[in-house]
Design a protein around this motif. Structure first.
Motif: not given
Length: 127
Positions: A100-121
């Motif tokens: 993720y770009c830094i902005r989306c990574q920060e949003a993922a860290d705040r659990h604002e969206f479900e990470a795609v990689e978690a689903f892939d794993s």
């Protein structure tokens, strides 16, 4: 992204993959040992828990590295999986396996969206 930049990141990712894969083979730290002294058992349990956490962290990092290599193979490396914007070269130099770009990574860290990689794993674990 230029071919030379991709080759540089690929070499970094492959080196990190080899390093992590070698470290994950050593599981001596998680062996359960019995001692006569209860305090020694508590200390060994703490050390075992630390070893398990380290193995888990390294396993997750190895999964991220392998996913980055697969994105490189399919041509999507360097593109944010969430917003589909280009990930800055500065971020990729710091974290070559970044999805993720830094902005989306920060949003993922705040659990604002479900990470795609978690689903892939989860899919990879199921297979």
């Amino acid at each position: 992204m230029t071919k030379s930049e991709l080759n540089k990141f690929k070499a970094l990712l492959e080196a990190k993959q080899a390093e992590l894969a070698g470290g994950l083979r050593n599981r001596d730290g998680i062996a359960i040992e019995k001692t006569a002294d209860a305090l020694d058992e508590v200390q060994l349990a703490g050390e075992r828990e630390l070893a398990i956490r380290n193995l888990d962290r390294e396993s997750n990092l190895l999964r991220s590295v392998r996913l980055a290599l697969s994105r490189m193979a399919d041509g999507s490396y360097g593109t944010c999986l969430h917003c589909e914007e280009e990930i800055s070269p500065k971020r990729l130099n710091a974290v070559p396996w970044a999805a993720y770009c830094i902005r989306c990574q920060e949003a993922a860290d705040r659990h604002e969206f479900e990470a795609v990689e978690a689903f892939d794993s989860l899919l990879a674990d199921a297979a």
